[in-house]
Design a protein around this motif. Structure first.
Motif, PDB file in Angstrom:
ATOM      1  N   LYS A  26      23.734  83.660  52.940  1.00  0.00           N
ATOM      2  CA  LYS A  26      22.678  84.638  53.162  1.00  0.00           C
ATOM      3  C   LYS A  26      23.319  86.029  53.157  1.00  0.00           C
ATOM      4  CE  LYS A  26      19.289  81.700  53.702  1.00  0.00           C
ATOM      5  NZ  LYS A  26      18.145  81.635  52.753  1.00  0.00           N
ATOM      6  N   GLU A  58      25.595  78.612  38.534  1.00  0.00           N
ATOM      7  CA  GLU A  58      24.388  77.779  38.471  1.00  0.00           C
ATOM      8  C   GLU A  58      23.899  77.596  37.048  1.00  0.00           C
ATOM      9  OE1 GLU A  58      20.384  77.232  41.188  1.00  0.00           O
ATOM     10  OE2 GLU A  58      21.329  79.210  41.060  1.00  0.00           O
ATOM     11  N   GLU A  79      28.752  76.970  49.432  1.00  0.00           N
ATOM     12  CA  GLU A  79      27.914  77.173  50.607  1.00  0.00           C
ATOM     13  C   GLU A  79      26.667  77.971  50.231  1.00  0.00           C
ATOM     14  OE1 GLU A  79      30.350  77.592  54.613  1.00  0.00           O
ATOM     15  OE2 GLU A  79      31.172  78.897  53.076  1.00  0.00           O
ATOM     16  N   THR A  80      25.598  77.798  51.004  1.00  0.00           N
ATOM     17  CA  THR A  80      24.408  78.627  50.846  1.00  0.00           C
ATOM     18  C   THR A  80      24.623  79.897  51.663  1.00  0.00           C
ATOM     19  OG1 THR A  80      23.023  76.666  50.601  1.00  0.00           O
ATOM     20  CG2 THR A  80      21.906  78.734  51.121  1.00  0.00           C
ATOM     21  N   HIS A 129      26.890  86.455  45.525  1.00  0.00           N
ATOM     22  CA  HIS A 129      25.605  85.954  45.017  1.00  0.00           C
ATOM     23  C   HIS A 129      25.605  85.897  43.489  1.00  0.00           C
ATOM     24  CE1 HIS A 129      21.295  85.192  44.780  1.00  0.00           C
ATOM     25  NE2 HIS A 129      21.212  86.195  43.924  1.00  0.00           N
ATOM     26  N   ILE A 153      27.704  82.950  42.223  1.00  0.00           N
ATOM     27  CA  ILE A 153      27.013  81.663  42.362  1.00  0.00           C
ATOM     28  C   ILE A 153      25.906  81.530  41.316  1.00  0.00           C
ATOM     29  CG2 ILE A 153      25.527  80.303  43.892  1.00  0.00           C
ATOM     30  CD1 ILE A 153      27.183  81.352  46.242  1.00  0.00           C
ATOM     31  N   THR A 154      25.218  82.628  41.012  1.00  0.00           N
ATOM     32  CA  THR A 154      24.178  82.608  39.973  1.00  0.00           C
ATOM     33  C   THR A 154      24.766  82.236  38.620  1.00  0.00           C
ATOM     34  OG1 THR A 154      22.904  84.306  41.146  1.00  0.00           O
ATOM     35  CG2 THR A 154      22.397  83.971  38.816  1.00  0.00           C
ATOM     36  N   LYS A 203      24.584  73.230  46.566  1.00  0.00           N
ATOM     37  CA  LYS A 203      24.650  74.187  47.668  1.00  0.00           C
ATOM     38  C   LYS A 203      24.437  73.434  48.976  1.00  0.00           C
ATOM     39  CE  LYS A 203      22.702  77.906  44.829  1.00  0.00           C
ATOM     40  NZ  LYS A 203      21.598  78.878  44.699  1.00  0.00           N
ATOM     41  N   LYS A 260      25.957  64.796  49.573  1.00  0.00           N
ATOM     42  CA  LYS A 260      24.657  65.232  49.052  1.00  0.00           C
ATOM     43  C   LYS A 260      24.406  64.651  47.663  1.00  0.00           C
ATOM     44  CE  LYS A 260      21.752  69.350  48.865  1.00  0.00           C
ATOM     45  NZ  LYS A 260      21.673  70.803  49.128  1.00  0.00           N
ATOM     46  N   ASP A 285      24.313  73.129  53.319  1.00  0.00           N
ATOM     47  CA  ASP A 285      23.623  73.839  54.395  1.00  0.00           C
ATOM     48  C   ASP A 285      24.460  75.022  54.883  1.00  0.00           C
ATOM     49  OD1 ASP A 285      22.058  74.621  56.487  1.00  0.00           O
ATOM     50  OD2 ASP A 285      22.444  72.875  57.744  1.00  0.00           O
ATOM     51  N   GLN A 286      23.824  76.176  55.057  1.00  0.00           N
ATOM     52  CA  GLN A 286      24.531  77.384  55.484  1.00  0.00           C
ATOM     53  C   GLN A 286      25.081  77.266  56.903  1.00  0.00           C
ATOM     54  OE1 GLN A 286      22.104  80.851  56.360  1.00  0.00           O
ATOM     55  NE2 GLN A 286      20.250  79.602  56.260  1.00  0.00           N
TER      56      GLN A 286
END
Length: 298
Positions: A182, A209, A179-180, A202, A205-206, A221, A274, A223-224
């Motif tokens: 925030k 990636e 998920e994205t 975060h 996920i980094t 990722k 996606k 949509d949040q």
């Protein structure tokens, strides 16, 4: 007429903050030394063989007084091409949580080590000792180093755990769907802020990636605002409400869901859509693995 900016716009570098310097000319590396401009060779513990031409060196000093050198080298090897034909059973959806750090669409759950929470008593004791010290004294300097070292141990333990977990997820799959998040907005929740910061979503996920990019695999990722927890992964019926206290629920179609595993399966489905929209081929699902708990050594 000269224009003056307010003092609030200026950012001064802290004396005890992390210091760093970048060098991209006249740099070289040996077996146990590094060389930067205007300095004699500096003794260093080079823990990895440097392959290719050295392009730059970044020196950094941590809050605890340790020095590190980050070396960028060009090995002339081409970056692996991303996989175009994926298998659905090699695509995994990952839901991030607090009780369990990562829940996959295969039913595996990785517990949250809560490194900060475990070190809380030790940190509190050292921080209280620091606050009692007189500013500018030698005792305060020593106390500050003890606090910095305690925080450093927590950060190192979390990084080590996340590196192992992210590598395992990338090695076992052709694509990882997340998920994205925030996180900055989520930290406004006073009750969960410390737990969310301790989880380090975060940074995980980094790591996923750049590891996926290195292996020619995909990190997607979604949509949040996608309601992964409230949607049935069997019939796609969306529930009106799904408060956090509900950990399992039954849909009108008769399917009984674990909240987190159901969310991970929905994340996987959205990720596959996606991937297909980007022109990639995803074959039919070859079946799900047996559910269980994924154990990763910290």
């Amino acid at each position: 007429m000269a224009q003056w900016r307010s003092t609030a716009e200026f950012r001064f570098k802290k004396k005890h903050g992390k210091q760093s310097s970048y060098h991209c000319t006249s740099v070289s590396v040996g077996d146990n030394w590094i060389k930067i401009p205007k300095c004699k060779p500096i003794r260093a513990k080079v823990h990895r063989e440097i392959v290719g031409k050295v392009k730059s060196i970044t020196l950094s000093r941590t809050l605890t007084g340790k020095y590190f050198a980050s070396i960028l080298a060009d090995d002339t090897q081409e970056q692996p091409k991303q996989i175009d034909n994926l298998e659905a059973n090699q695509v995994v959806g990952v839901d991030m949580g607090i009780t369990d750090l990562a829940i996959t669409s295969t039913g595996h759950k990785t517990g949250n080590p809560r490194f900060l929470k475990k070190a809380q008593r030790n940190l509190k004791r050292k921080q209280q000792a620091l606050s009692r010290c007189k500013k500018g004294s030698k005792g305060r300097h020593k106390a500050r180093l003890l606090v910095a070292k305690a925080h450093e141990r927590v950060a190192f333990a979390r990084n080590d755990f996340q590196h192992k977990l992210s590598k395992q997820l990338i090695d076992e799959n052709q694509a990882v769907i997340v998920e994205t998040l925030k996180v900055k907005n989520m930290l406004k929740n006073k009750r969960l802020a410390r737990s969310i910061a301790d989880a380090g979503w975060h940074s995980l996920i980094t790591k996923l990636e750049y590891k996926a990019k290195q292996e020619g695999k995909h990190l997607v990722k979604i949509d949040q605002w996608f309601a992964s927890s409230k949607t049935c992964s069997v019939c796609d019926l969306k529930q009106e409400k799904m408060p956090l206290r509900i950990r399992s629920w039954e849909c009108s179609c008769g399917a009984i869901h674990d909240r987190d595993i159901n969310a991970a399966r929905n994340i996987k489905k959205q990720g596959i859509l996606k991937l297909k929209a980007e022109g990639l081929s995803v074959s039919a699902d070859g079946g799900l693995r047996k559910s269980g708990r994924l154990s990763v050594a910290a």
